[in-house]
Design an enzyme around this catalytic site. Sequence first.
Site, PDB file in Angstrom:
ATOM      1  CB  CYS A  33      54.605 -75.781 -30.615  1.00  0.00           C
ATOM      2  SG  CYS A  33      55.556 -77.015 -28.882  1.00  0.00           S
ATOM      3  CG  ASN A  77      64.247 -76.472 -25.018  1.00  0.00           C
ATOM      4  OD1 ASN A  77      64.353 -77.741 -25.148  1.00  0.00           O
ATOM      5  ND2 ASN A  77      63.623 -75.774 -25.036  1.00  0.00           N
ATOM      6  CB  THR A  96      58.216 -81.196 -22.753  1.00  0.00           C
ATOM      7  OG1 THR A  96      59.139 -82.635 -22.059  1.00  0.00           O
ATOM      8  CG2 THR A  96      57.330 -80.834 -21.957  1.00  0.00           C
ATOM      9  CB  SER A  97      58.860 -86.741 -24.753  1.00  0.00           C
ATOM     10  OG  SER A  97      60.179 -86.697 -23.657  1.00  0.00           O
ATOM     11  CG  ASP A 136      67.414 -73.503 -27.172  1.00  0.00           C
ATOM     12  OD1 ASP A 136      67.077 -72.353 -26.774  1.00  0.00           O
ATOM     13  OD2 ASP A 136      66.635 -74.935 -28.084  1.00  0.00           O
ATOM     14  CB  THR A 141      61.833 -79.019 -33.305  1.00  0.00           C
ATOM     15  OG1 THR A 141      60.413 -78.807 -33.211  1.00  0.00           O
ATOM     16  CG2 THR A 141      62.729 -80.276 -32.549  1.00  0.00           C
ATOM     17  CG  HIS A 188      66.932 -80.230 -17.746  1.00  0.00           C
ATOM     18  ND1 HIS A 188      66.852 -80.676 -18.942  1.00  0.00           N
ATOM     19  CD2 HIS A 188      66.696 -79.584 -16.979  1.00  0.00           C
ATOM     20  CE1 HIS A 188      65.961 -81.233 -17.916  1.00  0.00           C
ATOM     21  NE2 HIS A 188      66.330 -80.908 -16.850  1.00  0.00           N
ATOM     22  CB  ALA A 194      63.677 -80.482 -27.695  1.00  0.00           C
ATOM     23  N   PRO A 196      67.413 -80.075 -33.195  1.00  0.00           N
ATOM     24  CG  PRO A 196      69.667 -82.076 -33.364  1.00  0.00           C
ATOM     25  CD  PRO A 196      68.824 -80.076 -33.891  1.00  0.00           C
ATOM     26  CG  ASP A 197      62.885 -83.778 -30.761  1.00  0.00           C
ATOM     27  OD1 ASP A 197      63.362 -84.360 -31.558  1.00  0.00           O
ATOM     28  OD2 ASP A 197      61.347 -84.018 -30.534  1.00  0.00           O
ATOM     29  CG  PHE A 198      67.287 -85.390 -25.883  1.00  0.00           C
ATOM     30  CD1 PHE A 198      68.365 -85.158 -26.556  1.00  0.00           C
ATOM     31  CD2 PHE A 198      67.201 -85.393 -24.277  1.00  0.00           C
ATOM     32  CE1 PHE A 198      69.562 -84.471 -25.914  1.00  0.00           C
ATOM     33  CE2 PHE A 198      68.146 -84.773 -23.303  1.00  0.00           C
ATOM     34  CZ  PHE A 198      69.343 -84.202 -24.256  1.00  0.00           C
ATOM     35  NE  ARG A 199      63.478 -89.225 -23.498  1.00  0.00           N
ATOM     36  CZ  ARG A 199      64.149 -88.487 -22.987  1.00  0.00           C
ATOM     37  NH1 ARG A 199      63.401 -87.322 -23.212  1.00  0.00           N
ATOM     38  NH2 ARG A 199      65.220 -89.082 -22.348  1.00  0.00           N
TER      39      ARG A 199
HETATM   40  P1  CNA Z   1      62.446 -84.895 -26.223  1.00  0.00           P
HETATM   41  O1  CNA Z   1      61.990 -86.163 -25.295  1.00  0.00           O
HETATM   42  O2  CNA Z   1      63.032 -85.139 -27.391  1.00  0.00           O
HETATM   43  O3  CNA Z   1      61.100 -84.588 -26.806  1.00  0.00           O
HETATM   44  C1  CNA Z   1      60.498 -83.628 -27.655  1.00  0.00           C
HETATM   45  C2  CNA Z   1      58.742 -83.583 -27.631  1.00  0.00           C
HETATM   46  O4  CNA Z   1      58.751 -82.515 -28.462  1.00  0.00           O
HETATM   47  C3  CNA Z   1      58.404 -84.938 -28.047  1.00  0.00           C
HETATM   48  O5  CNA Z   1      57.436 -85.361 -27.647  1.00  0.00           O
HETATM   49  C4  CNA Z   1      58.352 -84.684 -30.126  1.00  0.00           C
HETATM   50  O6  CNA Z   1      57.124 -85.394 -30.036  1.00  0.00           O
HETATM   51  C5  CNA Z   1      57.867 -83.402 -29.368  1.00  0.00           C
HETATM   52  N1  CNA Z   1      57.952 -82.027 -30.498  1.00  0.00           N
HETATM   53  C6  CNA Z   1      58.868 -82.227 -31.764  1.00  0.00           C
HETATM   54  N2  CNA Z   1      58.711 -80.892 -32.061  1.00  0.00           N
HETATM   55  C7  CNA Z   1      58.081 -80.608 -32.108  1.00  0.00           C
HETATM   56  C8  CNA Z   1      56.965 -80.054 -32.517  1.00  0.00           C
HETATM   57  N3  CNA Z   1      57.815 -79.388 -33.452  1.00  0.00           N
HETATM   58  N4  CNA Z   1      55.955 -78.923 -32.614  1.00  0.00           N
HETATM   59  C9  CNA Z   1      55.306 -79.907 -31.300  1.00  0.00           C
HETATM   60  N5  CNA Z   1      56.153 -80.521 -30.647  1.00  0.00           N
HETATM   61  C10 CNA Z   1      57.242 -81.206 -30.837  1.00  0.00           C
HETATM   62  O7  CNA Z   1      62.481 -83.715 -25.562  1.00  0.00           O
HETATM   63  P2  CNA Z   1      62.316 -83.070 -23.846  1.00  0.00           P
HETATM   64  O8  CNA Z   1      62.796 -81.586 -23.872  1.00  0.00           O
HETATM   65  O9  CNA Z   1      61.504 -83.500 -23.730  1.00  0.00           O
HETATM   66  O10 CNA Z   1      63.175 -83.557 -22.725  1.00  0.00           O
HETATM   67  C11 CNA Z   1      64.111 -82.818 -22.151  1.00  0.00           C
HETATM   68  C12 CNA Z   1      65.999 -83.181 -23.116  1.00  0.00           C
HETATM   69  C13 CNA Z   1      66.174 -82.556 -23.680  1.00  0.00           C
HETATM   70  C14 CNA Z   1      66.101 -81.529 -21.905  1.00  0.00           C
HETATM   71  O11 CNA Z   1      67.376 -82.550 -20.852  1.00  0.00           O
HETATM   72  C15 CNA Z   1      67.100 -80.673 -22.725  1.00  0.00           C
HETATM   73  O12 CNA Z   1      68.107 -79.902 -22.744  1.00  0.00           O
HETATM   74  C16 CNA Z   1      67.379 -81.790 -24.137  1.00  0.00           C
HETATM   75  N6  CNA Z   1      67.447 -81.524 -25.103  1.00  0.00           N
HETATM   76  C17 CNA Z   1      67.410 -79.943 -24.804  1.00  0.00           C
HETATM   77  C18 CNA Z   1      67.574 -79.004 -26.554  1.00  0.00           C
HETATM   78  C19 CNA Z   1      67.257 -77.492 -26.780  1.00  0.00           C
HETATM   79  O13 CNA Z   1      68.105 -76.644 -26.209  1.00  0.00           O
HETATM   80  N7  CNA Z   1      67.096 -77.232 -28.052  1.00  0.00           N
HETATM   81  C20 CNA Z   1      67.686 -79.917 -27.961  1.00  0.00           C
HETATM   82  C21 CNA Z   1      67.444 -81.363 -27.845  1.00  0.00           C
HETATM   83  C22 CNA Z   1      67.317 -81.652 -25.909  1.00  0.00           C
END
Ligand code: CNA
Length: 410
Positions: free
Chosen positions: A283, A135, A227-228, A137, A56, A154, A52, A61-64
């Site tokens: 990123c 993602n 990704t986290s 999206d 951003t 996913h 995610a 928005p991301d999840f965490r």
């Molecule tokens: P997460 O767990 O929310 O982690 C996101 C990571 O990205 C964190 O470590 C943040 O610090 C980091 N981060 C956020 N913005 C930036 C940036 N601009 N540059 C660098 N690092 C950044 O999300 P994950 O993707 O790790 O978790 C997987 C889930 C999230 C999947 O099942 C997805 O489907 C799900 N998700 C997807 C979307 C999407 O499609 N855009 C949005 C929200 C959640």
Amino acid sequence: MASSPTPGNNRPVRGKAEPMPRPSVLKDGSLEAIAEFITEGKAKNIIVMSGAGISTAAGIPDFRSPGTGLYDALGKYNLPYPEAVFDISFFKDTPSPFYRLAKELYPGNFRPTLTHYFLPLLAKKNLLLRSYTQNIDMLERLTGIDEELLVEAHGSFATSKCIKCSLRSESDHVKKHIMNDQIPYCVKCGGLVKPEITFFGEDLPLRFGKLAQVDFKKCDLLIVLGTSLQVEPFNRLITRVPAKCPRLLINRDRAGEEMRMGFDFDDKWKHSVKRDALFLGNCDEGVRKLAQLCGWEDELQALYDDGHAQMKLAEEMEALALSENDKAKSTDDNKETLEDPEAKEELKVKDTKEAHIDTIKDELEDIISKFETAAVISSTTATVEKTVDGEGEVVTETSVETDVVLLSKA
Ligand code: CNA
């Protein structure tokens, strides 16, 4: 108490062994080292894994992420725990929180980021083996990359099906319901229709397992973005590349260090070979810097600019066509009441066609002139549909279709 050497025991004292210099496939754990690895031609099968964090910057928005992530914003949905919104058992009983969230996240309102365009750039250089994204999206697709190179691990909003009988539903139909705050039900069995994004408790798409098994063995550079690495089984993919394959993480925070065979940025001897690199930050910033170090920054920027210009043009054309169709409808309706439809119909059809073609051409040329990307209108056609309404009145509707050919920048 420490033992000391005694007579009769002439074994050497066990001291701390001098650390052996470990073989390394990278000069160090920096972006520069990864760029060197690429420009020396050592990476020919790059896999990109993303999450995610690459979207951003597009406004999703991301999840965490604390404060901005979806998990912190889900209070309004009254969930027992944040992940429940994507939990299949919870969804079966309480589907509305997911549909409300889906309305906010629905693809169509967001554009790919610079990081997304790194994928077609690698593909253009013939270096991308595959992009694995978590993602949903669909922003990777919007870059125009060959979809064979993508694995949406996913799932995505592109297709939807009934969670009971698996009957596929038209995505437009599902989107219309979600946008109108309605729950889409299956026309066959009345079950809930859900976009095919993978929920907690569901299997990942078959394509994921099938391709991952083959691809990761061949990988010679792994780039992990935004990704986290908290979600299984996706996160385990970082452990499936060959032992000497370099791995780069570009992320705002450190991730993937806890798992077995996970990242070893601090050289804790987790692996026989030093091979992990880290860029902590956004990123887009990290990817831009990597592209710059490889001598590709201009190409990356051009892909981004052209992609965005085309999307903007398409959006403006769509809006224009919609408003022209509305105008055409209201003109037709007005004429209908003022004139005898029988006598004036042929003339009116001809007039509306020509008038709309002229207006659309003028307005499009105006839009096109604002873009750096050159474009020509290749054809403009108007169609007029005539129907008879319930009261026997003839109703005509005019629609105009225009094809625009975009030319790359010289
Ligand atoms: P997460 O767990 O929310 O982690 C996101 C990571 O990205 C964190 O470590 C943040 O610090 C980091 N981060 C956020 N913005 C930036 C940036 N601009 N540059 C660098 N690092 C950044 O999300 P994950 O993707 O790790 O978790 C997987 C889930 C999230 C999947 O099942 C997805 O489907 C799900 N998700 C997807 C979307 C999407 O499609 N855009 C949005 C929200 C959640």
